[in-house]
Design an enzyme around this catalytic site. Structure first.
Site, mmCIF file in Angstrom:
data_model
loop_
_atom_site.group_PDB
_atom_site.id
_atom_site.type_symbol
_atom_site.label_atom_id
_atom_site.label_comp_id
_atom_site.label_asym_id
_atom_site.label_seq_id
_atom_site.Cartn_x
_atom_site.Cartn_y
_atom_site.Cartn_z
ATOM 1 N N GLU A 94 0.820 -1.214 0.000
ATOM 2 C CA GLU A 94 0.000 0.000 0.000
ATOM 3 C C GLU A 94 0.855 1.264 0.000
ATOM 4 O O GLU A 94 1.980 1.263 0.511
ATOM 5 C CB GLU A 94 -0.904 0.007 1.241
ATOM 6 C CG GLU A 94 -1.960 -1.086 1.174
ATOM 7 C CD GLU A 94 -2.909 -1.104 2.369
ATOM 8 O OE1 GLU A 94 -4.023 -1.621 2.217
ATOM 9 O OE2 GLU A 94 -2.541 -0.613 3.447
ATOM 10 N N CYS A 111 3.574 8.439 0.862
ATOM 11 C CA CYS A 111 4.171 7.544 1.844
ATOM 12 C C CYS A 111 4.331 6.176 1.171
ATOM 13 O O CYS A 111 3.346 5.563 0.761
ATOM 14 C CB CYS A 111 3.227 7.488 3.050
ATOM 15 S SG CYS A 111 3.797 6.414 4.360
ATOM 16 N N CYS A 118 6.579 -7.036 7.191
ATOM 17 C CA CYS A 118 7.687 -6.459 7.959
ATOM 18 C C CYS A 118 8.104 -7.459 9.035
ATOM 19 O O CYS A 118 7.268 -8.152 9.605
ATOM 20 C CB CYS A 118 7.252 -5.152 8.613
ATOM 21 S SG CYS A 118 8.590 -4.294 9.472
ATOM 22 N N CYS A 122 6.813 -4.720 15.755
ATOM 23 C CA CYS A 122 6.314 -3.708 16.695
ATOM 24 C C CYS A 122 4.857 -4.046 17.032
ATOM 25 O O CYS A 122 4.049 -4.245 16.124
ATOM 26 C CB CYS A 122 6.391 -2.302 16.092
ATOM 27 S SG CYS A 122 8.059 -1.827 15.619
ATOM 28 N N CYS A 125 1.621 -2.063 15.546
ATOM 29 C CA CYS A 125 1.594 -1.760 14.112
ATOM 30 C C CYS A 125 0.892 -2.867 13.323
ATOM 31 O O CYS A 125 1.136 -4.055 13.547
ATOM 32 C CB CYS A 125 3.037 -1.594 13.629
ATOM 33 S SG CYS A 125 3.178 -1.420 11.847
ATOM 34 N N GLU A 166 10.502 -2.038 6.854
ATOM 35 C CA GLU A 166 11.599 -1.331 7.504
ATOM 36 C C GLU A 166 12.662 -1.011 6.437
ATOM 37 O O GLU A 166 13.375 -1.904 5.970
ATOM 38 C CB GLU A 166 12.179 -2.214 8.625
ATOM 39 C CG GLU A 166 13.499 -1.752 9.200
ATOM 40 C CD GLU A 166 13.570 -0.268 9.579
ATOM 41 O OE1 GLU A 166 12.655 0.255 10.232
ATOM 42 O OE2 GLU A 166 14.563 0.383 9.190
ATOM 43 N N SER A 220 12.016 6.067 14.753
ATOM 44 C CA SER A 220 10.817 5.863 15.561
ATOM 45 C C SER A 220 11.215 5.410 16.956
ATOM 46 O O SER A 220 11.739 4.311 17.134
ATOM 47 C CB SER A 220 9.921 4.819 14.895
ATOM 48 O OG SER A 220 9.623 5.245 13.579
ATOM 49 N N CYS A 337 -0.888 6.344 9.863
ATOM 50 C CA CYS A 337 0.368 5.717 10.282
ATOM 51 C C CYS A 337 0.137 4.373 10.945
ATOM 52 O O CYS A 337 -0.707 4.258 11.833
ATOM 53 C CB CYS A 337 1.080 6.580 11.311
ATOM 54 S SG CYS A 337 1.676 8.105 10.649
HETATM 55 N N1 SAH Z 1 9.790 0.785 9.928
HETATM 56 C C1 SAH Z 1 9.892 2.208 9.784
HETATM 57 C C2 SAH Z 1 8.909 2.826 8.806
HETATM 58 C C3 SAH Z 1 7.504 2.275 8.790
HETATM 59 S S1 SAH Z 1 6.520 2.595 10.250
HETATM 60 C C4 SAH Z 1 9.800 2.883 11.129
HETATM 61 O O1 SAH Z 1 9.590 2.198 12.130
HETATM 62 O O2 SAH Z 1 10.016 4.091 11.223
HETATM 63 C C5 SAH Z 1 6.167 4.316 10.107
HETATM 64 C C6 SAH Z 1 5.751 4.986 11.423
HETATM 65 O O3 SAH Z 1 4.451 4.568 11.810
HETATM 66 C C7 SAH Z 1 6.662 4.673 12.585
HETATM 67 O O4 SAH Z 1 7.070 5.868 13.209
HETATM 68 C C8 SAH Z 1 5.774 3.881 13.528
HETATM 69 O O5 SAH Z 1 6.148 4.083 14.878
HETATM 70 C C9 SAH Z 1 4.423 4.468 13.219
HETATM 71 N N2 SAH Z 1 3.301 3.611 13.618
HETATM 72 C C10 SAH Z 1 3.210 2.273 13.583
HETATM 73 N N3 SAH Z 1 2.016 1.842 14.057
HETATM 74 C C11 SAH Z 1 1.336 2.963 14.405
HETATM 75 C C12 SAH Z 1 0.035 3.199 14.959
HETATM 76 N N4 SAH Z 1 -0.795 2.188 15.245
HETATM 77 N N5 SAH Z 1 -0.340 4.475 15.180
HETATM 78 C C13 SAH Z 1 0.485 5.506 14.892
HETATM 79 N N6 SAH Z 1 1.708 5.355 14.372
HETATM 80 C C14 SAH Z 1 2.146 4.098 14.141
#
Ligand code: SAH
Length: 358
Positions: A94, A111, A118, A122, A125, A166, A220, A337
């Protein structure tokens, strides 16, 4: 991968070499990049300043499109657009087009996803739930931009590698994609408008600095207490944020582009203690803190209330921590996000990772 090679995988230098070695003039490379990105055509057929014979030859060896368009959703709240694409081997990824308002009015951000699924795990996410499928080619990242531009009819001026995946686990392809997007006779997206976001892979950050990559870097953080961070972001175990902070203090060059630390606010990580720890971490004042309210999903974490956020912001204000608060875009289309999941996976992911999770 089987099938023709993706033409969007190649940099200007490689295309020049290709044309030279096949008996063509090297300026064809610049023309080709112009067709692919500035004019954003979908086939070699349309490249009318190339001879028919050259167009045919290119078409036999390469394909222009790396992704197949599958779906587009437009938010009724803020006009955010979410795109679903299918890769040649049937994976789903996406991309999101975001129109900023207020002081960032006019900024049009795409984006991009850097991986299908991934591996980082986390716990808040949605993409993490899919698990890791594979790295995307540079062409599959560049083509997200081509297709979002084509279907939206809008020319974005900002790119963030903050979609699925990532980026630093797919370092070479992400850097290659960024280089292609920056090329002057193609998209010509300024290096100041390209941001790579990582959950904190030390080897990747080191390499990014060493190679003097000119793009913005976002990291992050999401928790100030290492133990707690390790529980929600397993990457902390091998890549402690404390070490990253030292590395950045020492090595991130003053001449470099923007450095942002992303902090996703939940109801359990915005205490005054958290603000104090952030204050300590942000003695290094070139770092900007970017606060995002958690987008709720099926992960079970809670977003903070408006009042709690306001209190946390006041704490940070008093402590003089430089920060911005990011608005959440596209909530009604799950385009915000951390919500990207390539909808076709929802069922599969649950079966694979969570047993009979309902
Ligand atoms: N892996 C990379 C890029 C993809 S995630 C990274 O971690 O930066 C992009 C952003 O989305 C990250 O800052 C992550 O912390 C945030 N993110 C993930 N799940 C989220 C959620 N449920 N609500 C808000 N931000 C979230």
């Amino acid at each position: 991968m089987i099938g023709k090679k993706f033409i969007k995988n190649y940099t200007i230098g490689e295309l020049e070499e290709y044309f030279r070695s096949s008996g063509e003039k090297s300026f064809r490379a610049r023309q080709l990049m112009n067709w692919l990105y500035e004019k954003n055509v979908a086939s070699f057929r349309e490249m009318t300043n190339f001879s028919l014979e050259l167009r045919r030859r290119l078409d036999l060896e390469f394909s222009v499109e790396a992704l197949e368009f599958a779906d587009r959703l437009v938010s009724e709240i803020d006009g955010t657009e979410k795109y679903l694409f299918t890769t040649r081997d049937g994976e789903h990824i996406e991309s999101v087009l975001i129109k900023s308002e207020g002081e960032d009015e006019g900024r049009l951000t795409v984006c991009l996803s850097s991986q299908a699924g991934c591996a980082m795990g986390c716990s808040f996410c949605e993409t993490a739930k899919i698990g890791f499928i594979r790295n995307l080619d540079a062409a599959e990242m560049v083509d997200q931009l081509c297709q979002v531009r084509r279907f939206s009819g809008q020319r974005n001026n900002n790119v963030v590698f903050m979609g699925m995946g990532e980026p630093f686990m797919n370092y070479d392809n992400v850097m290659r994609a960024a280089e292609i997007m920056n090329y002057s006779f193609g998209f010509h997206i300024s290096v100041r408008k390209i941001t790579v976001s990582t959950c904190g892979i030390i080897a990747g950050i080191e390499r990014f600095i060493e190679e003097k990559r000119p793009y913005n870097l976002a990291i992050s953080l999401n928790d100030t207490d290492p133990e707690k961070r390790a529980r929600i972001m397993p990457v902390e175990r091998g890549n402690p944020f404390g070490e990253i902070a030292l590395l950045l203090n020492e090595k991130f060059p003053a001449s470099h582009n923007r450095l942002t630390v992303v902090y996703v606010m939940r109801d359990d990580n915005i205490s005054t203690e958290d603000a104090k720890r952030l204050k300590k971490m942000f003695r290094y004042n070139r770092i900007k803190l970017n606060l995002i309210p958690l987008n709720e999903g099926s992960h079970g974490y809670n977003a903070p209330t408006e009042q709690d956020i306001a209190r946390f912001l006041r704490d940070l204000e008093i402590m003089n921590v430089p920060k911005t608060v990011r608005k959440s875009f596209g909530r009604d289309i799950s385009g915000a996000c951390g919500q990207l999941s390539g909808k076709k996976y929802t069922g599969i992911a649950r079966a694979r990772n969570f047993g009979d999770y309902k």
